[in-house]
Design a protein around this motif. Sequence first.
Motif, PDB file in Angstrom:
ATOM      1  N   ILE A   5       0.855  -1.194   0.000  1.00 32.73           N
ATOM      2  CA  ILE A   5       0.000   0.000   0.000  1.00 32.73           C
ATOM      3  C   ILE A   5       0.890   1.243   0.000  1.00 32.73           C
ATOM      4  O   ILE A   5       1.755   1.392   0.860  1.00 32.73           O
ATOM      5  CB  ILE A   5      -0.932   0.022   1.239  1.00 32.73           C
ATOM      6  CG1 ILE A   5      -1.756  -1.277   1.322  1.00 32.73           C
ATOM      7  CG2 ILE A   5      -1.839   1.239   1.194  1.00 32.73           C
ATOM      8  CD1 ILE A   5      -2.659  -1.369   2.565  1.00 32.73           C
ATOM      9  N   ASP A   6       0.682   2.106  -1.002  1.00 33.76           N
ATOM     10  CA  ASP A   6       1.439   3.357  -1.097  1.00 33.76           C
ATOM     11  C   ASP A   6       0.468   4.513  -0.885  1.00 33.76           C
ATOM     12  O   ASP A   6      -0.394   4.768  -1.721  1.00 33.76           O
ATOM     13  CB  ASP A   6       2.101   3.433  -2.488  1.00 33.76           C
ATOM     14  CG  ASP A   6       2.599   4.825  -2.826  1.00 33.76           C
ATOM     15  OD1 ASP A   6       3.043   5.536  -1.906  1.00 33.76           O
ATOM     16  OD2 ASP A   6       2.535   5.199  -4.020  1.00 33.76           O
ATOM     17  N   VAL A   7       0.592   5.198   0.252  1.00 35.01           N
ATOM     18  CA  VAL A   7      -0.328   6.286   0.574  1.00 35.01           C
ATOM     19  C   VAL A   7       0.285   7.615   0.148  1.00 35.01           C
ATOM     20  O   VAL A   7       1.277   8.069   0.728  1.00 35.01           O
ATOM     21  CB  VAL A   7      -0.622   6.322   2.095  1.00 35.01           C
ATOM     22  CG1 VAL A   7      -1.629   7.426   2.412  1.00 35.01           C
ATOM     23  CG2 VAL A   7      -1.115   4.970   2.581  1.00 35.01           C
ATOM     24  N   GLY A   8      -0.283   8.227  -0.901  1.00 39.38           N
ATOM     25  CA  GLY A   8       0.165   9.533  -1.365  1.00 39.38           C
ATOM     26  C   GLY A   8      -0.820  10.599  -0.938  1.00 39.38           C
ATOM     27  O   GLY A   8      -1.880  10.289  -0.378  1.00 39.38           O
ATOM     28  N   ASN A   9      -0.501  11.864  -1.188  1.00 36.75           N
ATOM     29  CA  ASN A   9      -1.404  12.942  -0.780  1.00 36.75           C
ATOM     30  C   ASN A   9      -2.694  12.980  -1.589  1.00 36.75           C
ATOM     31  O   ASN A   9      -3.699  13.485  -1.116  1.00 36.75           O
ATOM     32  CB  ASN A   9      -0.690  14.291  -0.870  1.00 36.75           C
ATOM     33  CG  ASN A   9       0.253  14.505   0.297  1.00 36.75           C
ATOM     34  OD1 ASN A   9      -0.189  14.742   1.406  1.00 36.75           O
ATOM     35  ND2 ASN A   9       1.547  14.360   0.057  1.00 36.75           N
ATOM     36  N   THR A  30      -7.120   9.355  -1.503  1.00 34.06           N
ATOM     37  CA  THR A  30      -6.696   9.496  -0.105  1.00 34.06           C
ATOM     38  C   THR A  30      -7.705  10.416   0.557  1.00 34.06           C
ATOM     39  O   THR A  30      -7.800  11.578   0.213  1.00 34.06           O
ATOM     40  CB  THR A  30      -5.290  10.126  -0.021  1.00 34.06           C
ATOM     41  OG1 THR A  30      -4.398   9.352  -0.808  1.00 34.06           O
ATOM     42  CG2 THR A  30      -4.798  10.189   1.420  1.00 34.06           C
ATOM     43  N   ASP A  31      -8.493   9.857   1.469  1.00 31.55           N
ATOM     44  CA  ASP A  31      -9.527  10.648   2.126  1.00 31.55           C
ATOM     45  C   ASP A  31      -9.290  10.576   3.619  1.00 31.55           C
ATOM     46  O   ASP A  31      -9.456   9.530   4.241  1.00 31.55           O
ATOM     47  CB  ASP A  31     -10.896  10.072   1.742  1.00 31.55           C
ATOM     48  CG  ASP A  31     -12.039  10.878   2.337  1.00 31.55           C
ATOM     49  OD1 ASP A  31     -11.772  11.741   3.204  1.00 31.55           O
ATOM     50  OD2 ASP A  31     -13.190  10.648   1.936  1.00 31.55           O
ATOM     51  N   ARG A  32      -8.839  11.705   4.157  1.00 32.06           N
ATOM     52  CA  ARG A  32      -8.497  11.754   5.573  1.00 32.06           C
ATOM     53  C   ARG A  32      -9.699  11.514   6.471  1.00 32.06           C
ATOM     54  O   ARG A  32      -9.550  11.218   7.661  1.00 32.06           O
ATOM     55  CB  ARG A  32      -7.844  13.100   5.906  1.00 32.06           C
ATOM     56  CG  ARG A  32      -6.434  13.242   5.328  1.00 32.06           C
ATOM     57  CD  ARG A  32      -6.071  14.702   5.081  1.00 32.06           C
ATOM     58  NE  ARG A  32      -4.785  14.830   4.408  1.00 32.06           N
ATOM     59  CZ  ARG A  32      -4.596  14.671   3.104  1.00 32.06           C
ATOM     60  NH1 ARG A  32      -5.611  14.357   2.309  1.00 32.06           N
ATOM     61  NH2 ARG A  32      -3.403  14.822   2.573  1.00 32.06           N
ATOM     62  N   LEU A  33     -10.920  11.678   5.918  1.00 34.64           N
ATOM     63  CA  LEU A  33     -12.123  11.524   6.736  1.00 34.64           C
ATOM     64  C   LEU A  33     -12.700  10.117   6.700  1.00 34.64           C
ATOM     65  O   LEU A  33     -13.606   9.788   7.458  1.00 34.64           O
ATOM     66  CB  LEU A  33     -13.198  12.528   6.279  1.00 34.64           C
ATOM     67  CG  LEU A  33     -12.796  13.996   6.407  1.00 34.64           C
ATOM     68  CD1 LEU A  33     -13.891  14.900   5.868  1.00 34.64           C
ATOM     69  CD2 LEU A  33     -12.487  14.336   7.858  1.00 34.64           C
ATOM     70  N   ARG A  34     -12.199   9.270   5.796  1.00 33.70           N
ATOM     71  CA  ARG A  34     -12.748   7.933   5.671  1.00 33.70           C
ATOM     72  C   ARG A  34     -12.412   7.112   6.931  1.00 33.70           C
ATOM     73  O   ARG A  34     -11.340   7.248   7.502  1.00 33.70           O
ATOM     74  CB  ARG A  34     -12.139   7.273   4.440  1.00 33.70           C
ATOM     75  CG  ARG A  34     -13.028   6.243   3.812  1.00 33.70           C
ATOM     76  CD  ARG A  34     -12.382   5.712   2.542  1.00 33.70           C
ATOM     77  NE  ARG A  34     -12.836   6.383   1.338  1.00 33.70           N
ATOM     78  CZ  ARG A  34     -12.102   6.505   0.233  1.00 33.70           C
ATOM     79  NH1 ARG A  34     -10.884   6.054   0.197  1.00 33.70           N
ATOM     80  NH2 ARG A  34     -12.602   7.090  -0.823  1.00 33.70           N
ATOM     81  N   VAL A  66       1.306  10.617   4.392  1.00 36.81           N
ATOM     82  CA  VAL A  66       0.158  11.283   5.027  1.00 36.81           C
ATOM     83  C   VAL A  66      -0.050  10.658   6.412  1.00 36.81           C
ATOM     84  O   VAL A  66      -0.835   9.714   6.571  1.00 36.81           O
ATOM     85  CB  VAL A  66      -1.120  11.129   4.162  1.00 36.81           C
ATOM     86  CG1 VAL A  66      -2.256  11.988   4.718  1.00 36.81           C
ATOM     87  CG2 VAL A  66      -0.861  11.474   2.699  1.00 36.81           C
ATOM     88  N   PRO A  67       0.662  11.182   7.415  1.00 32.38           N
ATOM     89  CA  PRO A  67       0.612  10.559   8.743  1.00 32.38           C
ATOM     90  C   PRO A  67      -0.803  10.399   9.300  1.00 32.38           C
ATOM     91  O   PRO A  67      -1.099   9.402   9.959  1.00 32.38           O
ATOM     92  CB  PRO A  67       1.440  11.512   9.609  1.00 32.38           C
ATOM     93  CG  PRO A  67       2.345  12.215   8.650  1.00 32.38           C
ATOM     94  CD  PRO A  67       1.589  12.320   7.353  1.00 32.38           C
ATOM     95  N   SER A  68      -1.689  11.362   9.006  1.00 25.31           N
ATOM     96  CA  SER A  68      -3.001  11.326   9.661  1.00 25.31           C
ATOM     97  C   SER A  68      -3.870  10.139   9.259  1.00 25.31           C
ATOM     98  O   SER A  68      -4.788   9.787   9.989  1.00 25.31           O
ATOM     99  CB  SER A  68      -3.749  12.638   9.404  1.00 25.31           C
ATOM    100  OG  SER A  68      -3.976  12.779   8.021  1.00 25.31           O
ATOM    101  N   VAL A  69      -3.635   9.508   8.120  1.00 23.90           N
ATOM    102  CA  VAL A  69      -4.481   8.353   7.764  1.00 23.90           C
ATOM    103  C   VAL A  69      -3.918   7.030   8.293  1.00 23.90           C
ATOM    104  O   VAL A  69      -4.570   5.992   8.190  1.00 23.90           O
ATOM    105  CB  VAL A  69      -4.734   8.196   6.238  1.00 23.90           C
ATOM    106  CG1 VAL A  69      -5.378   9.426   5.651  1.00 23.90           C
ATOM    107  CG2 VAL A  69      -3.466   7.854   5.491  1.00 23.90           C
ATOM    108  N   MET A  70      -2.715   7.071   8.859  1.00 21.06           N
ATOM    109  CA  MET A  70      -2.076   5.815   9.248  1.00 21.06           C
ATOM    110  C   MET A  70      -2.770   5.041  10.373  1.00 21.06           C
ATOM    111  O   MET A  70      -2.923   3.826  10.264  1.00 21.06           O
ATOM    112  CB  MET A  70      -0.590   6.042   9.555  1.00 21.06           C
ATOM    113  CG  MET A  70       0.225   6.276   8.306  1.00 21.06           C
ATOM    114  SD  MET A  70      -0.098   5.019   7.052  1.00 21.06           S
ATOM    115  CE  MET A  70       0.732   3.653   7.810  1.00 21.06           C
ATOM    116  N   PRO A  71      -3.218   5.713  11.445  1.00 20.71           N
ATOM    117  CA  PRO A  71      -3.922   4.937  12.475  1.00 20.71           C
ATOM    118  C   PRO A  71      -5.133   4.200  11.895  1.00 20.71           C
ATOM    119  O   PRO A  71      -5.369   3.033  12.204  1.00 20.71           O
ATOM    120  CB  PRO A  71      -4.345   6.010  13.478  1.00 20.71           C
ATOM    121  CG  PRO A  71      -3.352   7.116  13.293  1.00 20.71           C
ATOM    122  CD  PRO A  71      -3.034   7.116  11.822  1.00 20.71           C
TER     123      PRO A  71
END
Length: 254
Positions: A5-9, A30-34, A66-71
């Motif tokens: 998995i490659d998470v880009g902006n 990449t949806d930070r709210l999902r 994108v650190p915020s989607v990692m958790p």
Amino acid sequence: MLLVIDVGNTNIVLGIFDDKTLLDHWRISTDRLRTTDEYGVLVRNLFYLNHVNSEEIDAIIISSVVPSVMPTLERMCQRYFGIAPLIIGPGIRTGMDIKYDNPREVGADRIVNAVAAYELYGGPVIIIDFGTATTFCAVDKKGDYLGGSICPGIGISTDALVQRTALLPRIEVRRTERVICRNTVESMQAGVYYGFVGQVDGIVSRMRRELGSNARVVATGGLAVIIAPATKSIDLVEPMLTLEGLRIIYERNR
Ligand SMILES: Nc1ncnc2c1ncn2[C@@H]1O[C@H](COP(=O)(O)OP(=O)(O)OP(=O)(O)O)[C@@H](O)[C@H]1O
Ligand SMILES: CC(C)(CO)[C@@H](O)C(=O)NCCC(=O)O
Ligand SMILES: [K+]
């Protein structure tokens, strides 16, 4: 099978490897709210529609800028695959010495690309990734990651041009016959296209001078195939470079 998995902006790219073979890959935004469950349903559905048996996934590796989607993504891996993913970061063996002032500052995607390019083509090698940002990275003959340049990406630059003007429409990035154009759309296409072609050749020629060599140049990212043909400097286009790098790094850490 390995899920990479490659998470880009802008996008998250997922791929499935059976040993060294990339069986399939998908792109989701990449949806930070999902939520954890939304990512879970999305991924499980992609697998289902493409006849991939989730039970066969026995490892997951993720690189993210994108650190915020990692958790959320980590919880998704636990909950929907029962797997604790390997995450590119401190403590992971990449096999590459990072010569940045602070090695932790380099985007994981850039390191993963560099590992793949050096493994595939040897050094010295220059890697260009046309994503949200356009990144240029240099790896020397020994395989050390030297650093590089970060530019505003083609998509976001074009968006800014459209947003900050009243008369300029959205365009598709496309090669034009000429740069003396007689309508707005073509004028913008020429400017965006040949502007970024020039950026590539300009930065690569300076990088080659600093690297002191005839480094090979490999390009990746969605727009690489569109831009590469008009450049003097891009030798190879490898659309799956980041996924390939994730597989290689996984093997170095298993
Ligand atoms: N033909 C095109 N015309 C205009 N814009 C495009 C075109 N193809 C891609 N883009 C835009 O260029 C940007 C980069 O796209 P691309 O899919 O290559 O990057 P990405 O892999 O999503 O980036 P990241 O890895 O940073 O998330 C996106 O904003 C995308 O919408
Ligand atoms: C430059 C991007 C945004 C490209 O995806 C990413 O690699 C990133 O956030 N990097 C951190 C900064 C650096 O690489 O120096
Ligand atoms: K990318």
